[in-house]
Every structure is written in C-alpha cells, then in structure tokens.
Design a protein around this motif. Structure first.
Motif, short mmCIF file in Angstrom:
data_model
loop_
_atom_site.label_atom_id
_atom_site.label_comp_id
_atom_site.label_asym_id
_atom_site.label_seq_id
_atom_site.Cartn_x
_atom_site.Cartn_y
_atom_site.Cartn_z
N VAL A 21 -1.87 6.14 2.29
CA VAL A 21 -1.92 6.26 0.83
C VAL A 21 -2.54 5.02 0.22
CG1 VAL A 21 -0.48 6.32 -1.25
CG2 VAL A 21 0.02 7.87 0.65
N GLU A 22 -2.18 3.84 0.75
CA GLU A 22 -2.77 2.60 0.25
C GLU A 22 -4.28 2.58 0.44
OE1 GLU A 22 -1.41 -0.03 -1.43
OE2 GLU A 22 0.29 1.34 -1.58
N ARG B 231 -0.94 5.38 -7.08
CA ARG B 231 -0.22 5.04 -5.85
C ARG B 231 1.28 4.92 -6.05
NH1 ARG B 231 -4.04 0.19 -3.69
NH2 ARG B 231 -5.95 1.41 -3.44
N HIS B 232 1.69 4.35 -7.17
CA HIS B 232 3.12 4.11 -7.35
C HIS B 232 3.92 5.40 -7.25
CE1 HIS B 232 6.68 3.78 -10.13
NE2 HIS B 232 6.96 2.88 -9.22
N LEU B 233 3.52 6.42 -8.00
CA LEU B 233 4.24 7.70 -8.00
C LEU B 233 4.17 8.35 -6.62
CD1 LEU B 233 5.80 9.86 -9.51
CD2 LEU B 233 3.61 10.83 -10.25
N VAL B 234 2.99 8.31 -6.00
CA VAL B 234 2.83 8.94 -4.68
C VAL B 234 3.70 8.22 -3.65
CG1 VAL B 234 1.21 9.44 -2.81
CG2 VAL B 234 0.53 9.80 -5.19
N GLN B 235 3.65 6.90 -3.63
CA GLN B 235 4.42 6.13 -2.64
C GLN B 235 5.92 6.31 -2.82
OE1 GLN B 235 3.21 4.96 -0.04
NE2 GLN B 235 1.69 3.35 -0.27
N LEU B 236 6.38 6.25 -4.06
CA LEU B 236 7.81 6.44 -4.32
C LEU B 236 8.25 7.83 -3.90
CD1 LEU B 236 10.47 5.41 -5.51
CD2 LEU B 236 9.68 6.20 -7.76
N SER B 237 7.43 8.84 -4.19
CA SER B 237 7.78 10.21 -3.82
C SER B 237 7.82 10.38 -2.31
CB SER B 237 6.76 11.19 -4.42
OG SER B 237 6.73 11.09 -5.83
N VAL B 238 6.82 9.83 -1.63
CA VAL B 238 6.80 9.93 -0.16
C VAL B 238 8.03 9.26 0.44
CG1 VAL B 238 5.59 9.10 1.92
CG2 VAL B 238 4.30 10.15 0.06
N ALA C 237 18.35 1.79 -3.17
CA ALA C 237 17.49 0.61 -3.24
C ALA C 237 16.06 0.98 -3.62
CB ALA C 237 17.52 -0.14 -1.91
N LEU C 238 15.58 2.13 -3.13
CA LEU C 238 14.23 2.58 -3.49
C LEU C 238 14.14 2.95 -4.96
CD1 LEU C 238 13.29 4.75 -0.37
CD2 LEU C 238 12.15 2.65 -1.11
N LEU C 239 15.23 3.46 -5.51
CA LEU C 239 15.24 3.74 -6.96
C LEU C 239 15.08 2.45 -7.75
CD1 LEU C 239 18.13 6.39 -7.21
CD2 LEU C 239 15.66 6.80 -7.32
N LEU C 240 15.78 1.40 -7.34
CA LEU C 240 15.62 0.10 -8.01
C LEU C 240 14.20 -0.44 -7.82
CD1 LEU C 240 18.99 -1.68 -7.09
CD2 LEU C 240 18.39 -0.51 -9.22
N THR C 241 13.66 -0.25 -6.62
CA THR C 241 12.31 -0.73 -6.33
C THR C 241 11.27 -0.02 -7.19
OG1 THR C 241 12.93 -1.20 -4.03
CG2 THR C 241 10.58 -0.97 -4.49
N GLY C 242 11.49 1.25 -7.44
CA GLY C 242 10.50 2.03 -8.17
C GLY C 242 10.58 1.90 -9.67
N GLU C 243 11.59 1.20 -10.19
CA GLU C 243 11.77 1.08 -11.64
C GLU C 243 10.61 0.31 -12.29
OE1 GLU C 243 12.55 2.03 -14.74
OE2 GLU C 243 14.62 2.22 -13.96
N ARG C 244 10.00 0.92 -13.31
CA ARG C 244 8.93 0.26 -14.05
C ARG C 244 9.25 0.15 -15.54
NH1 ARG C 244 3.84 0.11 -11.33
NH2 ARG C 244 4.33 -0.32 -9.16
N ALA C 245 10.37 0.73 -15.98
CA ALA C 245 10.69 0.72 -17.40
C ALA C 245 11.34 -0.58 -17.85
CB ALA C 245 11.62 1.89 -17.74
N GLU D 157 2.41 -1.70 -1.81
CA GLU D 157 2.63 -1.86 -0.37
C GLU D 157 4.11 -2.02 -0.03
OE1 GLU D 157 0.30 -3.40 -2.06
OE2 GLU D 157 -1.59 -3.54 -0.94
N VAL D 158 4.93 -2.30 -1.05
CA VAL D 158 6.36 -2.47 -0.79
C VAL D 158 6.99 -1.20 -0.22
CG1 VAL D 158 6.62 -4.26 -2.53
CG2 VAL D 158 6.98 -1.87 -3.18
N TYR D 159 6.43 -0.04 -0.55
CA TYR D 159 7.06 1.21 -0.09
C TYR D 159 6.89 1.44 1.41
CZ TYR D 159 7.60 2.09 -5.05
OH TYR D 159 7.95 1.98 -6.38
N PRO D 160 5.68 1.36 1.96
CA PRO D 160 5.60 1.49 3.43
C PRO D 160 6.35 0.38 4.16
CG PRO D 160 3.43 0.98 2.49
CD PRO D 160 4.33 1.34 1.37
#
Length: 517
Positions: free
Chosen positions: A30-31, A39-46, A93-101, A133-136
């Motif tokens: 994906v990267e 990428r953000h939405l795709v990586q978080l979803s994957v 933890a991934l939910l916290l990682t994906g937070e952008r608001a 890249e944090v997601y992979p």
C-alpha cells in the motif's frame, strides 16, 4: 541416504499469525502503490480488518491443543487466550494510532527524515499528515507477539522477539512533536534491547549445550527436550543455571522488571502516546506469555532453583516501581513506573505454580491492558499549543475545566490503586490468592505493602485535578474523535465490568490454563 521428512504444519492453527504477517506485507505494498492522500484510511482499514480476521480464527481454534510446524509452535489454552488478548488490545491501540481529529495529521511525524527542531520540522508538525508506515510496522509487531506467546522452542521465541522488537524501536522515534526526545527514547530502547537480545541468545546456546548427552534424545532447544534435560542431563548444572539466568534477563527486559527496567520511563515519555499505550498493554502480554511458557513448561522441574531468584526480582520490581512513582512529575513517567510495579505483581502470579496462578496472571494481563490503554487515551486529549501537556503541574484544576474526562481518569487511577469494584482489585486478588495458597506469603505481603505506597501518586493526581484551582497554564481537553472515543469507552467499560463481574473472564482463563507439553 535418509529421506528428508518435512514437518507437519497445521495452517488453520497458524492462521492468526499468517493473517497478521500477510497484512503487514499488504501494508508495505500500500505504501508503494496507493496515493499518499488515501493511504491513511486504507492502512487503518487493512490493519483493523486483519486484527478482526485473526481474532476470528483464534475463536474458531478455541478447542485446538496441538504442537505444529516441527515442534516450533504450540497451540493450546494459554496461547489462544493470550493471542486473543493481544489482538483485542492491539485493536484499541490501532484506534488511538489512527486518530486524526485530536491533532491535525495525527500523533506521528509526516517525514521522519526531516531534521528535528528545524524550521521545516516545525512546519510539518503544524499541518502535514502523519506517516502511514506506522501501520505495517505495528502489524508486523502484532504478528511477532502472536508467535512469541506460541513459541515452543527457544530459537522460534528469539526470532519472534526480534520480529516484534524491531518495529517498536522505529515506532518510538516517529513522534510528531518533541522529536529529539522521541529519537532519544528510540535509541535507548534499541541499544538496551540489543543487549537484552544478546543475553537471550547466549542463554539459548548454554541451554543447548546442557541438553546434550541425554540418553536416547538428541540435543535441542525445544521445551520438551529442555524439560527432559533438567531431569536427566549429565551436563554441568552450571550451564542450566547460567542459561536460565540469561534467558530471564532477555524476557524480564521486555516485561519491564527491575533491574532491567531503566529504559521504560524514558521510552514511555518520548514515544508517541499511541505507541506507548501499545507497548504498555500488548508488549507486557507478550513478555509474560513467554515467561509463563518458559518457566512453566521448559523449566518446570527446576522451580525450586529459580523461584527464590525470580521472587527477589518480583519484590525489587514492586519496590522500584512504587517508590520511584512517588517522585515523578510527568504523567507518562508516572504511568511507566506504575507499569514497572505491575510487572512485579504479575511475577507473583508467574511464581504460583498452579492452574489458578496461571489463570490469575492471564486475567491480570487483560485487565491491566484495558485500563492502561484507557489511561493513555485520556493523556492524548489533555493538550496545549505545543501538543500533549504531560507535566503533572499542568493537570491542576483539570476537574473544574473538564469534569467528565477528569472523572474518567480518576476512575482509571483508582483501578490502578486496586480499589474494590474495579478490575485492579480483582486482578490483584487473582494473582495474590494462588500465591498465598502455594506458600508465597512473603511475595503477597510485599505486593500489598507496595500497593499502598503506589496509591499515593495516584491519589496525588486525583487531588491535584479536583482540589486545585485551574490556572492560566491549565491545558484544555480536546474533543476526542470517534476512534479515541471508542478506545476510551472500551477501556473504561472493561475496567468497570471486570471489577464488578469478573467471573466470565476468570472462567475463560481457568479453562485455558493448561499448556501442551
């Protein structure tokens, strides 16, 4: 010429591991091929879908009790319970990682190659989207943890240790703000982690030497061979004791037990808070899962030899964590020393050689994981113009400025203190009870006394939030986005439910508390 026999592999039993490692590889692709703005939405979803799929396979494998992949992987009750715990906590933890608001661009730096504290670095901190890249990296780490708790030989365990450690070293260096502190934390973690890995590998070599010479059995580092060698090997016991000591150093480092804890406060403070939460919850589950398997399966027959030493380590860990927590002025460092003290309480459960001791330890890992993730979720919300406001003096009067989140944090701190009707009370009871039944009263007394000391810094924060007047320097509490809200709600509800009605999870842990040997 003898015919080469390939090992039997049960792919369904290995499916959770394969799913997470496969998702990590997809994340790398994906990267390379997905446009940056998507990428953000795709990586978080994957990542989240992979965790959900792996958790589904853990549930479907619930009745499996087998050793596969050439005796390298054991799929049994503790493996499945701990893998499920890692995946649930990793999802939070991934939910916290994906937070952008909460902060524009998220908690992570946009371009890690930019010179820290430069003008360009300040510009990217204010506007650019965080690196994906944090997601992979996180997914690779989760896959390594799943292998770590299932490893049935020391070499597989070492490989798993490296698979989940190396991504964590990188993740610690990717904070959006205070980048020099973040990079310093990553370097300390990497250097000390490399030493710990070297100790572990040297211990593997010594144990391999100890297993040689067993009648009718070749040397090896699988746990069945090691257990047989403890009873039958003609080799010097010095090899056994030295090997056990070196292995314990490597594992206790990951568990943040004293005197191998020195990395913990600096890394917790410097790493991006979602990464700190991930390490505090998931790495602790993985480390203690490995400790349980090594000392309850491989070295079970040598319990009289290692129990006094690990008991002293447990008491020292509780003392260091509780006493030094009192002196802290930063909320993340306070939670780091709290994590160290909790490692000592978990070691009490590890040293209770019974089914109840094993189930109590596994219950404690889950209960603590939910609470600490909720605590760090609140920390991400208390902010000023420079990002998170982690100095304790800044939290004065927070209860008057944001009563709801101050109440949530108060509840979590009371759980850490072990107040009844919280998961902290039931989890401590779950490890202290079996230890007392097994004649480890000295460990229980140390645990109770240090718990009383550790309650002081928690209550000091509570008093500061509620009984102090908010000043000009009191930060605001950001409105959480949906992802942080979900993680926080799950953590708080689990902390309450496991305190009020712990029986279902305790029963599940008790049913899973039996190793395949």
């Amino acid at each position: 010429m003898s015919e080469l026999k390939l090992p039997s592999i049960d792919y369904a039993a290995l499916a959770p591991i394969l799913i997470m490692l496969g998702a990590a590889l997809v994340g790398v692709l994906v990267e390379a091929f997905v446009p940056r703005h998507r990428r953000h939405l795709v990586q978080l979803s994957v990542s989240l879908l992979a965790v959900l799929a792996a958790l589904t396979m853990v549930v479907l494998n619930a009745d499996d009790r087998l050793i596969t992949a050439g005796s390298a992987i054991a799929v049994d009750g503790p493996t499945l319970f701990l893998q499920g715990a890692i995946l649930v906590l990793a999802a939070m933890a991934l939910l916290l990682t994906g937070e952008r608001a909460v902060e524009r661009g998220g908690a992570f730096v946009a371009h890690a190659a930019i010179t820290a504290e430069s003008a360009e670095d300040r510009r990217q901190a204010e506007s650019a989207g965080g690196t994906t890249e944090v997601y992979p990296l996180a997914t690779f780490a989760i896959g390594g943890m799943l292998i770590f708790v299932a490893a049935n030989d020391l070499l597989t365990m070492f490989i798993a240790l490296e698979v989940f450690s190396l991504p964590l070293y990188l993740l610690c260096a990717l904070a959006r703000r205070r980048r020099l502190l973040s990079q310093e934390a990553a370097l300390k973690y990497f250097m000390l982690g490399a030493y710990a890995s070297a100790f572990f590998l040297f211990g593997v070599a010594l144990i391999y030497g100890f297993t040689s010479g067993i009648p009718g059995r070749s040397a090896g580092v699988d746990f069945a061979t090691i257990n047989a060698a403890v009873n039958e090997s003609p080799a010097s016991r010095v090899l056994l004791f030295a090997g056990m000591a070196l292995l314990a150093i490597g594992l206790l480092f990951k568990a943040a037990a004293a005197p191998f804890h020195v990395w913990t406060p600096d890394v917790y403070q410097g790493a991006p808070t979602p990464v700190t939460a991930f390490m505090a919850a998931c790495t602790k589950v993985a480390a203690f899962g490995a400790l349980l398997r090594v000392f309850h399966v491989a070295f079970a027959s040598a319990s009289w030899d290692f129990t006094p030493v690990l008991g002293v380590v447990a008491v020292l860990t509780m003392l260091v964590g509780a006493v030094l927590a009192v002196t802290q002025t930063d909320i993340k460092r306070l939670l780091a020393y709290s994590s160290i003290a909790n490692a000592g309480y978990l070691l009490v459960g590890v040293l209770a050689p019974s089914k109840d001791g094993l189930s109590g330890t596994m219950f404690y890992l889950v209960a603590y994981g939910f609470s600490v993730l909720a605590a760090f979720a609140v920390v991400t919300l208390v902010r000023d113009g420079d990002g998170e406001a982690t100095h304790l003096s800044r939290w004065a009067g927070l209860g008057r400025r944001s009563p709801f989140f101050a109440s949530v944090f108060t509840f979590i701190l009371l759980a850490f203190a072990g107040i009844p009707l919280t998961s902290g009370f039931t989890s401590k009871f779950a490890v202290f009870g079996p230890a007392l039944a097994e004649g480890r009263a000295w460990l229980v007394v140390a645990g109770v006394l240090t718990s009383m000391v550790l309650a002081f810094p928690y209550l000091r924060v509570v008093v500061m939030m509620w009984l102090s007047e908010p000043g000009e320097s009191t930060p605001t509490v950001a409105v959480p986005g949906g992802l942080t809200s979900a993680a926080l709600m799950i953590g708080v509800v689990a902390t309450l439910v496991l305190g009020v009605a712990p029986a279902p999870l305790l029963d599940l842990a008790t049913g899973a508390a039996e190793f395949v040997r």
